[in-house]
Motif scaffolding. Structure first.
Motif, PDB file in Angstrom:
ATOM      1  N   ALA A  14       0.772  -1.215  -0.199  1.00 21.90           N
ATOM      2  CA  ALA A  14      -0.261   0.347  -0.436  1.00 21.90           C
ATOM      3  C   ALA A  14       0.746   1.401  -0.285  1.00 21.90           C
ATOM      4  N   ASP A  15       1.867   0.807   0.703  1.00 19.68           N
ATOM      5  CA  ASP A  15       2.757   2.315   0.638  1.00 19.68           C
ATOM      6  C   ASP A  15       2.940   2.823  -0.888  1.00 19.68           C
ATOM      7  N   GLU A  16       3.662   1.488  -1.739  1.00 22.66           N
ATOM      8  CA  GLU A  16       3.982   1.881  -2.926  1.00 22.66           C
ATOM      9  C   GLU A  16       3.063   2.383  -3.786  1.00 22.66           C
ATOM     10  N   ARG A  17       1.854   2.234  -3.845  1.00 20.85           N
ATOM     11  CA  ARG A  17       0.566   2.417  -4.101  1.00 20.85           C
ATOM     12  C   ARG A  17       0.831   4.301  -3.757  1.00 20.85           C
ATOM     13  N   GLY A  18       0.461   4.226  -2.669  1.00 19.06           N
ATOM     14  CA  GLY A  18       0.662   5.463  -2.295  1.00 19.06           C
ATOM     15  C   GLY A  18       1.385   6.370  -2.434  1.00 19.06           C
ATOM     16  N   ASN A  19       2.627   6.089  -2.770  1.00 18.10           N
ATOM     17  CA  ASN A  19       3.772   6.827  -4.085  1.00 18.10           C
ATOM     18  C   ASN A  19       2.866   7.393  -5.264  1.00 18.10           C
ATOM     19  N   TYR A  20       2.945   6.484  -5.478  1.00 15.33           N
ATOM     20  CA  TYR A  20       1.986   6.385  -7.290  1.00 15.33           C
ATOM     21  C   TYR A  20       0.996   7.926  -7.327  1.00 15.33           C
ATOM     22  N   MET A  21      -0.303   7.551  -6.145  1.00 18.57           N
ATOM     23  CA  MET A  21      -1.053   8.599  -5.671  1.00 18.57           C
ATOM     24  C   MET A  21      -0.420   9.997  -5.274  1.00 18.57           C
ATOM     25  N   ARG A  22       0.868  10.079  -4.845  1.00 20.25           N
ATOM     26  CA  ARG A  22       1.435  11.055  -4.747  1.00 20.25           C
ATOM     27  C   ARG A  22       1.710  12.002  -5.400  1.00 20.25           C
ATOM     28  N   LYS A  23       2.619  11.313  -6.886  1.00 19.08           N
ATOM     29  CA  LYS A  23       2.839  11.749  -7.973  1.00 19.08           C
ATOM     30  C   LYS A  23       1.293  12.102  -9.081  1.00 19.08           C
ATOM     31  N   LEU A  24       0.160  11.307  -9.412  1.00 20.52           N
ATOM     32  CA  LEU A  24      -0.804  11.996  -9.142  1.00 20.52           C
ATOM     33  C   LEU A  24      -1.092  12.779  -8.796  1.00 20.52           C
ATOM     34  N   ALA A  25      -1.626  13.002  -7.790  1.00 23.94           N
ATOM     35  CA  ALA A  25      -1.920  13.979  -6.720  1.00 23.94           C
ATOM     36  C   ALA A  25      -1.013  15.563  -7.750  1.00 23.94           C
ATOM     37  N   ASP A  26       0.175  15.755  -7.866  1.00 21.45           N
ATOM     38  CA  ASP A  26       0.764  16.227  -7.974  1.00 21.45           C
ATOM     39  C   ASP A  26       0.979  16.471  -9.901  1.00 21.45           C
ATOM     40  N   GLU A  27       0.645  15.433 -10.580  1.00 22.35           N
ATOM     41  CA  GLU A  27      -0.005  16.137 -11.807  1.00 22.35           C
ATOM     42  C   GLU A  27      -0.877  16.429 -12.032  1.00 22.35           C
ATOM     43  N   PHE A  28      -1.959  16.337 -11.608  1.00 20.37           N
ATOM     44  CA  PHE A  28      -3.121  16.481 -11.685  1.00 20.37           C
ATOM     45  C   PHE A  28      -3.562  18.113 -11.121  1.00 20.37           C
ATOM     46  N   GLU A  29      -2.496  18.463 -10.053  1.00 20.83           N
ATOM     47  CA  GLU A  29      -2.663  19.772  -9.407  1.00 20.83           C
ATOM     48  C   GLU A  29      -2.171  20.366 -10.167  1.00 20.83           C
ATOM     49  N   ALA A  30      -1.460  20.720 -11.323  1.00 18.87           N
ATOM     50  CA  ALA A  30      -0.301  20.899 -12.149  1.00 18.87           C
ATOM     51  C   ALA A  30      -1.807  21.429 -13.461  1.00 18.87           C
ATOM     52  N   ARG A  31      -3.040  21.071 -13.304  1.00 23.10           N
ATOM     53  CA  ARG A  31      -3.607  20.706 -14.911  1.00 23.10           C
ATOM     54  C   ARG A  31      -5.420  21.846 -13.994  1.00 23.10           C
ATOM     55  N   ALA A  32      -4.506  22.429 -12.822  1.00 23.12           N
ATOM     56  CA  ALA A  32      -5.939  22.779 -12.506  1.00 23.12           C
ATOM     57  C   ALA A  32      -6.944  23.727 -13.082  1.00 23.12           C
ATOM     58  N   GLU A  33      -6.050  25.036 -13.626  1.00 19.74           N
ATOM     59  CA  GLU A  33      -6.908  25.803 -14.427  1.00 19.74           C
ATOM     60  C   GLU A  33      -7.580  25.102 -15.958  1.00 19.74           C
ATOM     61  N   ALA A  34      -6.569  24.407 -16.488  1.00 25.30           N
ATOM     62  CA  ALA A  34      -7.326  23.416 -17.570  1.00 25.30           C
ATOM     63  C   ALA A  34      -9.151  22.945 -17.683  1.00 25.30           C
ATOM     64  N   LEU A  35      -8.552  22.136 -15.791  1.00 30.80           N
ATOM     65  CA  LEU A  35      -9.504  21.424 -15.477  1.00 30.80           C
ATOM     66  C   LEU A  35     -11.051  22.201 -14.883  1.00 30.80           C
ATOM     67  N   ALA A  36     -10.819  23.297 -14.517  1.00 31.50           N
ATOM     68  CA  ALA A  36     -11.982  24.025 -14.259  1.00 31.50           C
ATOM     69  C   ALA A  36     -12.507  24.906 -14.879  1.00 31.50           C
ATOM     70  N   ASN A  37     -12.040  25.038 -15.758  1.00 29.42           N
ATOM     71  CA  ASN A  37     -11.948  25.630 -17.290  1.00 29.42           C
ATOM     72  C   ASN A  37     -13.585  24.462 -18.173  1.00 29.42           C
ATOM     73  N   ILE A  38     -12.838  23.392 -17.884  1.00 34.08           N
ATOM     74  CA  ILE A  38     -13.481  22.380 -18.968  1.00 34.08           C
ATOM     75  C   ILE A  38     -14.781  22.261 -17.792  1.00 34.08           C
ATOM     76  N   ILE A  39     -15.037  21.713 -17.172  1.00 32.42           N
ATOM     77  CA  ILE A  39     -16.259  22.105 -15.596  1.00 32.42           C
ATOM     78  C   ILE A  39     -16.948  23.172 -15.671  1.00 32.42           C
ATOM     79  N   THR A  40     -16.660  23.756 -15.532  1.00 30.10           N
ATOM     80  CA  THR A  40     -17.257  25.082 -15.538  1.00 30.10           C
ATOM     81  C   THR A  40     -18.059  25.273 -17.309  1.00 30.10           C
ATOM     82  N   SER A  41     -17.341  24.637 -18.130  1.00 31.30           N
ATOM     83  CA  SER A  41     -18.217  24.485 -19.506  1.00 31.30           C
ATOM     84  C   SER A  41     -19.453  23.921 -19.177  1.00 31.30           C
ATOM     85  N   GLU A  42     -18.607  22.351 -19.183  1.00 30.72           N
ATOM     86  CA  GLU A  42     -20.215  21.425 -18.674  1.00 30.72           C
ATOM     87  C   GLU A  42     -20.872  21.636 -18.601  1.00 30.72           C
ATOM     88  N   ASN A  43     -20.961  22.486 -17.159  1.00 33.29           N
ATOM     89  CA  ASN A  43     -21.986  21.773 -16.230  1.00 33.29           C
ATOM     90  C   ASN A  43     -22.710  23.417 -15.591  1.00 33.29           C
TER      91      ASN A  43
END
Length: 488
Positions: free
Chosen positions: A69-98
């Motif tokens: 589970a600790d190894e899976r957690g390391n992947y999840m932390r990397k995913l969190a960083d990459e996801f958060e780096a795309r915050a503005e693109a994500l926000a624009n899409i959601i607002t346009s969708e709903n």
């Protein structure tokens, strides 16, 4: 070319974008303009089978369940960083969708990343083995192990299309499950950002998969023999249908469903503070939040004061372009939801409720888009449809009560039990009163979910819990191994 333009023709499974074989597409409409701005494929059963096969291979063949589970957690932390780096693109899409205001959608990436990081830190909880001595057999003990269930189907709603996936995805991943995500038809694009982030984070192929499909096809995902767990957020009506499917298949399911929560204003409440809080606790996301306290319960001694405070707060809150930083109330997320909301406003008027602000018709200056007037009804009896049925729009009802026990009775006089809050200057007394309300969670002078505390509905509001360590339990199964000797 943007990620959006590149990937709208594809599904994501096995770590890559793949053309759908269905040849059928679903339109994506901007609810603020009523314009179609994108299309996505409507996956058929063959597409779904391929996505589940990819998830199953990642679970059983490539060993996502077998690493710690600790190894899976390391992947999840990397995913969190990459996801958060795309915050503005994500926000624009959601607002346009709903149509959720941009000030709200800009929080989506951070919230999702926070969930990933929180659950990444619970590896010890997942991998810990409990050793339990027999109470009646000296020299014998049992080891209790947690095992991941397998492939989990995560079915998302349109109101918080990312947050309500991440609340499922994060505990599933740390538990060792792989997933197939099915977003709502109204909001099929935002999670493509998550797929991009998963590739950038180096997650093993097939751990996270995405299919866009219609409500008519999703049954193939729920009933797939290799899907071991289903998690759904949405309406109680659809939740009942899924529960029947999963019950017949003896397949565990978590259901986070509708609500008609109560906000109880006690006689000693600070009215100015309450009025400033009402749009957040009762009308968040233009009323399209499951735990919103859309029934305001007011003491008879201060009833008119409460009605005036609520009506004034709602009337003075900006509605309009969801890309305007100052907008709080956007449009309903779809034409269907707009029709539902405006129909309920008519029902409230026909039932004899008094319109304190809002009412029928379009808001002034908003001639296009699915905008309904933010409406407050007074002189409401709790038996009225507008007080009993979930509207999921910018509509509040103010119901009078005689004393505190009458307030508790009215609050509990609902088929739902999801959220709620109490406004009082005596917070200890408020907490004592909150314990009498038949609901999964309550707030005292505010309401906000805590990542570390369980969240879920009572009664018609759902089955099971999300958030907190309790959220992991839905994605694991327990095994007892009985041994001779002293417990280790």
């Amino acid at each position: 070319m943007t990620a959006l333009e590149m990937y709208t023709d594809d599904l994501f499974y096995g770590g890559q974008w793949v053309k759908s074989g269905s040849g059928v597409f679903v339109d994506v409409t901007d609810p603020a303009t009523e314009e179609i701005w994108a299309q996505v494929p409507a996956a058929d059963e063959a597409d779904i089978n391929k996505a589940v096969a990819a998830a199953s291979a990642a679970f059983r063949g490539k060993g996502w369940r077998d690493i710690s589970a600790d190894e899976r957690g390391n992947y999840m932390r990397k995913l969190a960083d990459e996801f958060e780096a795309r915050a503005e693109a994500l926000a624009n899409i959601i607002t346009s969708e709903n149509g959720t205001p941009i000030s709200e959608t800009r929080l989506a990436a951070g919230h999702g990343a926070g969930l990933l990081r929180y659950y990444a830190g619970l590896g010890d909880f997942v991998d810990k083995t409990d050793s339990r001595p027999y109470p009646d057999r000296p020299g014998h003990y049992t080891e209790v192990h947690r095992h991941p269930r397998g492939v989990a189907a995560l079915i998302a709603p349109w109101n918080y299309p990312v947050a309500l996936v991440m609340i499922k995805l994060a505990p599933a991943l740390i538990a060792g499950c792989t997933v197939v995500i099915k977003p709502a038809s109204e909001t099929p694009l935002d999670l493509r950002i998550l797929m991009e982030a998963s590739v950038a984070a180096g997650l093993p192929e097939g751990v996270i998969n995405l299919v866009t499909c219609t409500r008519h096809t999703v049954g193939a995902l729920v009933e797939h023999p290799d899907v071991a767990k289903v998690a759904f957020t949405g309406s109680t009506e659809v939740g009942r249908f899924l529960a029947e499917q999963c019950g017949r298949l003896l397949k565990p399911v978590t259901l986070e469903l509708g609500g008609k929560s109560a906000s109880i204003v006690l006689e000693d409440a600070d009215m100015e503070f309450f009025a400033k809080s009402v749009t957040r606790t009762s009308l968040r996301n233009t009323g399209q939040t499951c735990y919103n306290a859309t029934r305001i319960l007011a003491p008879q001694s201060r009833y008119d004061e409460v009605v005036d405070a609520v009506a004034s707060a709602v009337k003075s809150t900006q509605q309009g372009d969801p890309f305007d930083e100052k907008t709080v109330f956007g449009p309903s997320a779809s034409k269907k939801q707009f029709d539902t909301v405006t129909n309920y406003i008519k029902i409230g008027q026909e039932e004899g409720a008094r319109v304190a602000t809002g009412g029928s018709g379009r808001p002034e200056g908003l001639d296009r888009g699915y905008f309904a007037k933010p409406t407050v009804f007074a002189n409401v009896d709790n038996s009225m449809r507008v007080a009993q049925e979930e509207i999921f729009g910018p509509v509040l009802v103010v119901v009078p009560y005689k004393d505190e026990q009458d307030a508790v009775r009215i609050a509990n006089q609902s088929p739902y039990g999801l959220g709620g809050n109490i406004f009082t200057t005596d917070t200890d007394h408020g907490a004592e009163l909150a314990a009498q309300i038949e609901t999964g969670s309550m707030g005292i002078n505010f309401y906000a979910s805590n990542l570390a505390a369980p969240f879920g509905g009572w009664k018609d509001s759902g089955v099971g819990m999300e958030y907190g360590p309790e959220g992991i339990n839905a994605y694991t199964r327990l095994q007892s191994i009985h041994r001779v000797g002293e417990a280790k």
